[in-house]
Scaffold this motif. Structure first.
Motif, mmCIF file in Angstrom:
data_model
loop_
_atom_site.group_PDB
_atom_site.id
_atom_site.type_symbol
_atom_site.label_atom_id
_atom_site.label_comp_id
_atom_site.label_asym_id
_atom_site.label_seq_id
_atom_site.Cartn_x
_atom_site.Cartn_y
_atom_site.Cartn_z
ATOM 1 N N SER A 26 27.762 29.367 35.725
ATOM 2 C CA SER A 26 28.967 30.203 35.705
ATOM 3 C C SER A 26 29.390 30.592 37.117
ATOM 4 C CB SER A 26 28.728 31.457 34.850
ATOM 5 O OG SER A 26 27.808 32.350 35.473
ATOM 6 N N LYS A 36 31.180 27.655 38.663
ATOM 7 C CA LYS A 36 32.562 27.550 38.176
ATOM 8 C C LYS A 36 33.454 28.589 38.847
ATOM 9 C CE LYS A 36 31.410 25.652 33.619
ATOM 10 N NZ LYS A 36 31.450 25.881 32.144
ATOM 11 N N LEU A 37 32.922 29.800 39.009
ATOM 12 C CA LEU A 37 33.675 30.845 39.691
ATOM 13 C C LEU A 37 33.953 30.452 41.142
ATOM 14 C CD1 LEU A 37 34.794 33.795 39.381
ATOM 15 C CD2 LEU A 37 32.611 34.550 40.363
ATOM 16 N N TYR A 38 32.958 29.859 41.784
ATOM 17 C CA TYR A 38 33.117 29.416 43.173
ATOM 18 C C TYR A 38 34.222 28.366 43.291
ATOM 19 C CZ TYR A 38 32.023 27.174 47.624
ATOM 20 O OH TYR A 38 32.105 26.640 48.881
ATOM 21 N N GLU A 73 36.734 28.103 41.491
ATOM 22 C CA GLU A 73 38.013 28.770 41.229
ATOM 23 C C GLU A 73 38.589 29.415 42.500
ATOM 24 O OE1 GLU A 73 41.159 29.842 38.695
ATOM 25 O OE2 GLU A 73 39.361 28.702 38.113
ATOM 26 N N PHE A 74 37.697 29.938 43.365
ATOM 27 C CA PHE A 74 38.176 30.717 44.514
ATOM 28 C C PHE A 74 37.736 30.178 45.874
ATOM 29 C CE2 PHE A 74 38.097 33.850 41.017
ATOM 30 C CZ PHE A 74 39.391 34.356 41.115
ATOM 31 N N ASN A 110 40.250 30.083 48.624
ATOM 32 C CA ASN A 110 40.982 31.314 48.900
ATOM 33 C C ASN A 110 40.354 32.007 50.113
ATOM 34 O OD1 ASN A 110 42.075 34.002 48.860
ATOM 35 N ND2 ASN A 110 42.572 33.722 46.700
ATOM 36 N N SER A 130 32.098 33.133 34.624
ATOM 37 C CA SER A 130 33.155 32.121 34.571
ATOM 38 C C SER A 130 34.179 32.398 33.476
ATOM 39 C CB SER A 130 32.538 30.733 34.347
ATOM 40 O OG SER A 130 31.836 30.688 33.116
ATOM 41 N N ASP A 167 37.441 34.049 31.562
ATOM 42 C CA ASP A 167 38.801 34.317 32.025
ATOM 43 C C ASP A 167 38.980 35.765 32.467
ATOM 44 O OD1 ASP A 167 39.487 31.701 31.501
ATOM 45 O OD2 ASP A 167 40.301 32.136 29.512
ATOM 46 N N ILE A 174 37.469 36.292 35.963
ATOM 47 C CA ILE A 174 38.316 35.609 36.948
ATOM 48 C C ILE A 174 39.575 36.423 37.205
ATOM 49 C CG2 ILE A 174 39.739 33.565 37.331
ATOM 50 C CD1 ILE A 174 37.590 31.930 35.910
ATOM 51 N N ASN A 175 40.159 36.973 36.146
ATOM 52 C CA ASN A 175 41.348 37.813 36.306
ATOM 53 C C ASN A 175 41.019 39.094 37.064
ATOM 54 O OD1 ASN A 175 42.912 35.954 34.895
ATOM 55 N ND2 ASN A 175 42.611 36.977 32.931
#
Length: 239
Positions: free
Chosen positions: A142, A145-147, A149-150, A153, A225, A227, A230-231
């Motif tokens: 998880s 997956k988060l990594y 995503e960002f 950034n 991970s 939603d 992430i939000n």
């Protein structure tokens, strides 16, 4: 005077035939049926003992079980104070250890040193973990997956602090473990006194806002991970 015939045969009621019969004698269980029943019971007990032993002593089994439990949603993480409303007032001295993360120094695989205070202006995701820790390994997918995503950034920094033996870290065993598992994650090493928010529990996860304040702290395995998390991270970035 008529004499009653006491020997007169009474007609038999067909409905009472069953009651007239002698009670049925229960059949004795055969040796084979008794043996089969006992064997099944023992096999069930042995199976339960083996499963329990595997879960207690096998790190891979614990990891697998935790990952399956995460699919239920019970371990989904949330940043409850992502709106920043809880920080409208200055924290008191007694709350300072909760709001403000103590400064510490860490280094990357190449030995480059960085202080946490240098990351002000970024949302910092800190995870303290080890390769030998089943809950740590359970939540790594998880985090990966988060990594993803960002990772592009510039306002987010992922700080995975490894707690394996220093020789394993320096020899590349930790990086090899991540590569073998299919994770692309940056790994760092704490080189100063542990931060005040770390009490020795693995894994420990902290999220700091851009001002260096603790907005999320959890011990144990969680799913990062989802939603909602992430939000929540995106909300911190927009602050």
């Amino acid at each position: 005077m008529a004499i009653k015939n006491r020997n007169k045969i009474q007609p038999i009621d067909q409905n009472n035939k069953e009651t007239a019969r002698s009670p049925a004698v229960p059949q004795k269980k055969t040796f084979r049926s008794v043996f089969t029943h006992r064997l099944r019971s023992r096999l069930v007990n042995i199976t339960l003992i083996v499963i329990t032993a595997v879960l207690l002593f096998s790190g891979d089994a614990k990891t697998w079980l935790l990952q399956k439990l995460m699919l239920t949603g019970l371990f989904n993480a949330r940043i409850d104070q992502a709106t920043g409303q809880a920080f409208s007032k200055s924290p008191t001295k007694s709350d300072a250890s909760y709001y403000d993360a103590s400064d510490f120094t860490f280094q990357n695989e190449n030995g480059q040193k960085t202080q946490l205070s240098e990351l002000r202006g970024k949302v910092v995701f800190i995870n303290i973990w080890a390769t030998w820790c089943p809950p740590c390994r359970a939540e790594l997918p998880s985090i990966a997956k988060l990594y993803l995503e960002f990772k592009d950034n510039p306002e987010v920094f992922f700080l995975l602090l490894n707690e394996d033996d220093i020789m394993d870290y320096q020899s590349g065993n930790v990086q090899a473990f991540l590569k073998k598992s299919g994770y692309t994650l940056p790994v760092y090493r704490l080189i100063t006194t542990p931060p005040i928010f770390y009490k020795g529990t693995l894994p420990t996860t902290i999220v700091l806002d851009k001002k260096g304040r603790i907005r999320f702290k959890k011990e144990g395995a969680h799913n990062f991970s989802g939603d909602e998390f992430i939000n929540d991270m995106a909300a911190l970035i927009r602050e």
